[in-house]
Enzyme design. Structure first.
Site, PDB file in Angstrom:
ATOM      1  N   ASN A  23       8.809  -7.296   3.947  1.00 47.03           N
ATOM      2  CA  ASN A  23       8.725  -6.064   3.155  1.00 47.03           C
ATOM      3  C   ASN A  23       9.884  -5.143   3.521  1.00 47.03           C
ATOM      4  O   ASN A  23      10.379  -5.176   4.633  1.00 47.03           O
ATOM      5  CB  ASN A  23       7.369  -5.366   3.452  1.00 47.03           C
ATOM      6  CG  ASN A  23       7.312  -3.933   2.922  1.00 47.03           C
ATOM      7  OD1 ASN A  23       7.170  -2.983   3.699  1.00 47.03           O
ATOM      8  ND2 ASN A  23       7.429  -3.758   1.631  1.00 47.03           N
ATOM      9  N   GLY A  34      12.859  -2.624   1.079  1.00 45.80           N
ATOM     10  CA  GLY A  34      14.137  -2.629   0.378  1.00 45.80           C
ATOM     11  C   GLY A  34      14.321  -3.727  -0.648  1.00 45.80           C
ATOM     12  O   GLY A  34      15.437  -3.935  -1.119  1.00 45.80           O
ATOM     13  N   CYS A  53       2.774   3.055   9.516  1.00 47.17           N
ATOM     14  CA  CYS A  53       2.967   4.407   8.981  1.00 47.17           C
ATOM     15  C   CYS A  53       3.388   5.371  10.086  1.00 47.17           C
ATOM     16  O   CYS A  53       2.711   5.480  11.103  1.00 47.17           O
ATOM     17  CB  CYS A  53       1.655   4.862   8.360  1.00 47.17           C
ATOM     18  SG  CYS A  53       1.781   6.493   7.679  1.00 47.17           S
ATOM     19  N   LYS A  84      -0.250  -5.056   8.724  1.00 43.21           N
ATOM     20  CA  LYS A  84       1.077  -4.679   8.210  1.00 43.21           C
ATOM     21  C   LYS A  84       1.768  -3.896   9.309  1.00 43.21           C
ATOM     22  O   LYS A  84       1.217  -2.907   9.807  1.00 43.21           O
ATOM     23  CB  LYS A  84       0.928  -3.813   6.960  1.00 43.21           C
ATOM     24  CG  LYS A  84       2.253  -3.313   6.371  1.00 43.21           C
ATOM     25  CD  LYS A  84       2.015  -2.707   4.991  1.00 43.21           C
ATOM     26  CE  LYS A  84       3.289  -2.205   4.324  1.00 43.21           C
ATOM     27  NZ  LYS A  84       3.739  -0.913   4.838  1.00 43.21           N
ATOM     28  N   ARG A 123       8.284   0.395  -3.464  1.00 45.02           N
ATOM     29  CA  ARG A 123       8.822   1.363  -4.417  1.00 45.02           C
ATOM     30  C   ARG A 123       9.309   0.744  -5.718  1.00 45.02           C
ATOM     31  O   ARG A 123       9.084   1.305  -6.799  1.00 45.02           O
ATOM     32  CB  ARG A 123       9.939   2.172  -3.738  1.00 45.02           C
ATOM     33  CG  ARG A 123       9.363   3.138  -2.713  1.00 45.02           C
ATOM     34  CD  ARG A 123      10.408   3.640  -1.754  1.00 45.02           C
ATOM     35  NE  ARG A 123      10.869   2.586  -0.851  1.00 45.02           N
ATOM     36  CZ  ARG A 123      11.700   2.786   0.157  1.00 45.02           C
ATOM     37  NH1 ARG A 123      12.166   4.004   0.371  1.00 45.02           N
ATOM     38  NH2 ARG A 123      12.046   1.787   0.944  1.00 45.02           N
ATOM     39  N   HIS A 147       7.374  -4.890   7.638  1.00 43.63           N
ATOM     40  CA  HIS A 147       8.390  -3.983   7.088  1.00 43.63           C
ATOM     41  C   HIS A 147       9.596  -4.122   8.021  1.00 43.63           C
ATOM     42  O   HIS A 147       9.521  -3.762   9.193  1.00 43.63           O
ATOM     43  CB  HIS A 147       7.837  -2.554   7.051  1.00 43.63           C
ATOM     44  CG  HIS A 147       8.763  -1.569   6.412  1.00 43.63           C
ATOM     45  ND1 HIS A 147       8.417  -0.256   6.197  1.00 43.63           N
ATOM     46  CD2 HIS A 147      10.029  -1.688   5.939  1.00 43.63           C
ATOM     47  CE1 HIS A 147       9.432   0.384   5.614  1.00 43.63           C
ATOM     48  NE2 HIS A 147      10.410  -0.458   5.463  1.00 43.63           N
ATOM     49  N   PRO A 205       0.850  -1.201   0.000  1.00 40.58           N
ATOM     50  CA  PRO A 205       0.000   0.000   0.000  1.00 40.58           C
ATOM     51  C   PRO A 205       0.880   1.244   0.000  1.00 40.58           C
ATOM     52  O   PRO A 205       1.824   1.338   0.783  1.00 40.58           O
ATOM     53  CB  PRO A 205      -0.767  -0.121   1.330  1.00 40.58           C
ATOM     54  CG  PRO A 205       0.049  -1.023   2.186  1.00 40.58           C
ATOM     55  CD  PRO A 205       0.789  -1.939   1.260  1.00 40.58           C
ATOM     56  N   MET A 206       0.579   2.188  -0.890  1.00 43.33           N
ATOM     57  CA  MET A 206       1.368   3.424  -0.937  1.00 43.33           C
ATOM     58  C   MET A 206       0.453   4.611  -1.207  1.00 43.33           C
ATOM     59  O   MET A 206      -0.171   4.689  -2.273  1.00 43.33           O
ATOM     60  CB  MET A 206       2.482   3.308  -1.996  1.00 43.33           C
ATOM     61  CG  MET A 206       3.573   2.320  -1.585  1.00 43.33           C
ATOM     62  SD  MET A 206       4.879   2.122  -2.826  1.00 43.33           S
ATOM     63  CE  MET A 206       4.077   1.031  -4.001  1.00 43.33           C
TER      64      MET A 206
HETATM   65  C1  LIG Z   1       4.869   7.005  -1.477  1.00 41.25           C
HETATM   66  C2  LIG Z   1       4.698   5.959  -0.396  1.00 41.25           C
HETATM   67  C3  LIG Z   1       3.514   5.894   0.308  1.00 41.25           C
HETATM   68  C4  LIG Z   1       3.319   4.912   1.296  1.00 41.25           C
HETATM   69  N1  LIG Z   1       2.088   4.799   1.902  1.00 41.25           N
HETATM   70  C5  LIG Z   1       1.853   3.756   2.746  1.00 41.25           C
HETATM   71  C6  LIG Z   1       0.556   3.484   3.238  1.00 41.25           C
HETATM   72  O1  LIG Z   1      -0.427   4.149   2.899  1.00 41.25           O
HETATM   73  N2  LIG Z   1       0.401   2.435   4.094  1.00 41.25           N
HETATM   74  C7  LIG Z   1       1.445   1.648   4.470  1.00 41.25           C
HETATM   75  O2  LIG Z   1       1.271   0.695   5.228  1.00 41.25           O
HETATM   76  N3  LIG Z   1       2.697   1.879   4.008  1.00 41.25           N
HETATM   77  C8  LIG Z   1       2.901   2.891   3.135  1.00 41.25           C
HETATM   78  N4  LIG Z   1       4.151   3.054   2.590  1.00 41.25           N
HETATM   79  C9  LIG Z   1       5.221   2.102   2.933  1.00 41.25           C
HETATM   80  C10 LIG Z   1       5.244   0.929   1.945  1.00 41.25           C
HETATM   81  O3  LIG Z   1       4.043   0.191   1.997  1.00 41.25           O
HETATM   82  C11 LIG Z   1       6.429   0.008   2.267  1.00 41.25           C
HETATM   83  O4  LIG Z   1       6.248  -0.543   3.550  1.00 41.25           O
HETATM   84  C12 LIG Z   1       7.768   0.719   2.224  1.00 41.25           C
HETATM   85  O5  LIG Z   1       7.872   1.565   1.084  1.00 41.25           O
HETATM   86  C13 LIG Z   1       8.930  -0.282   2.229  1.00 41.25           C
HETATM   87  O6  LIG Z   1       8.869  -1.142   1.120  1.00 41.25           O
HETATM   88  P1  LIG Z   1       9.757  -0.905  -0.208  1.00 41.25           P
HETATM   89  O7  LIG Z   1      11.167  -0.725   0.256  1.00 41.25           O
HETATM   90  O8  LIG Z   1       9.548  -2.124  -1.043  1.00 41.25           O
HETATM   91  O9  LIG Z   1       9.244   0.357  -0.855  1.00 41.25           O
HETATM   92  C14 LIG Z   1       4.357   4.024   1.613  1.00 41.25           C
HETATM   93  C15 LIG Z   1       5.572   4.104   0.897  1.00 41.25           C
HETATM   94  C16 LIG Z   1       5.729   5.049  -0.111  1.00 41.25           C
HETATM   95  C17 LIG Z   1       7.034   5.095  -0.896  1.00 41.25           C
END
Ligand SMILES: Cc1cc2nc3c(=O)[nH]c(=O)nc-3n(C[C@H](O)[C@H](O)[C@H](O)COP(=O)(O)O)c2cc1C
Length: 329
Positions: A209, A211, A98, A137, A233, A169, A15-16
């Protein structure tokens, strides 16, 4: 249904906020039939007190798709989960990761790592309200907490309320002093701890989750015993690299998808979006990375980012950008 979701959760797109909106998810689904998709976080006050039901809108093609909620009031979360399930989401995920200020002030997100009993109450209330699966999460800890102790205790307490699936995470969140963006990069990743959780809780479905940048890395985690891998990402910025081979390589079904075909399949979706009053850039901003690392990618990105905001812009702009990709191969 739960079995199917567990299977889909072998690989999920995280989720992002502002990124994994319905248009982004539609694109991701064209690239992989199988992966589990997550919405942006929607807060329970926005749904229940604010009546913002438009935040639940999505296309049937996106399934399997999970709604992520933020909140900490069990009654309100139960009602929000009910609204989400009624809107068709097959999984409701609770955000305990978050770190943003806005979220802290409402007592939800990562700060709830400090209140596992409250999280358990929230999960229980949500589960009692709906048939859909409730998942969590989380982080490995916050602030001065000792992840080695805190994470297993958190999982123990929350799973006792019936939650069977967690995405972890693999880094702490610092609630003061780091921005949300810094909190995704600066606290060190601790993958071995997450892998140990799988050994401690073999009966739970655990996804790692944080990186993870390639599909191969995801496969390595699955081979090491994790039940699932969640990618944020990298899946957004290089969706084809992560998702095109996911169905055959992660799920053992279907064939690799083709980003050119996905771009073409977006055209009727874009037409429909425009004719219902939407803007081209709302869709194409999620498509900028579709050809990342491939010949023609720069022109593709430039044409879409410079042209999509113009009032007359439509599917022809996407076709024009695609011509550069096709010429380059
Ligand atoms: C732009 C952005 C928005 C995010 N929004 C949320 C969110 O709404 N809820 C959530 O649980 N994590 C959110 N995250 C965190 C991601 O879900 C994830 O845990 C984090 O980016 C680490 O994973 P990655 O390294 O694969 O990006 C967000 C990350 C990014 C980059």
């Amino acid at each position: 249904m739960k079995n199917n979701l567990q299977k889909a959760a072998r690989l999920s797109v995280a989720p992002m906020m502002d990124w994994t909106d319905r248009h982004c998810r539609f694109l991701h689904r064209l690239l992989s039939r199988e992966v589990l998709l997550y919405t942006e976080m929607v807060t329970s006050p926005a749904l229940v007190r604010g009546g913002a039901l438009h935040l639940l809108a999505h296309s049937p093609e996106e399934h399997p798709v999970a709604l992520q909620l933020g909140g900490s009031d069990p009654t309100e979360l139960a009602e929000a989960a009910r609204l989400g399930a009624a809107a068709g989401y097959e999984e409701i995920n609770l955000n305990i990761g978050c770190p943003s200020d806005r979220v802290q002030s409402g007592t939800f997100g990562a700060v709830l790592m400090k209140q596992p009993e409250l999280v358990a109450d929230c999960v229980k209330a949500m589960q009692d309200a709906i048939g859909a699966e409730v998942t969590v999460k989380c982080r490995i800890g916050v602030d001065e907490q000792e992840p080695e102790q805190v994470l297993p205790a958190f999982i123990e307490t929350v799973s006792a309320s019936g939650c069977r699936r967690f995405s972890i995470h693999a880094r702490k969140a610092w609630l003061q002093g780091l921005s949300p963006k810094e909190n995704r990069d600066i606290p060190p990743l601790d993958y071995p701890l997450v892998l140990r959780m799988k050994a401690t809780f073999p009966h739970l479905h655990l996804s790692v989750n944080g990186g993870i940048e390639t599909l191969q890395q995801a496969l390595n985690f699955l081979e090491a015993g994790m039940d699932g891998v969640m990618i944020g990402r990298a899946a957004y910025h290089q969706p084809a690299d992560i998702l095109c081979d996911a169905d055959p390589r992660v799920f053992g079904v279907g064939q690799a998808s083709d980003p050119v075909e996905a771009a073409r399949a977006m055209l009727p979706y874009i037409e429909a979006h425009l004719s219902s009053g939407g803007k081209l850039a709302q869709v194409t901003r999620h498509m900028l990375g579709l050809f990342a690392g491939r010949p023609g990618a720069r022109q593709w990105r430039r044409i879409l980012s410079e042209g999509a905001h113009k009032p007359s812009a439509g599917p022809a702009l996407v076709e024009q950008a695609l011509a550069h990709i096709l010429q380059a191969v």
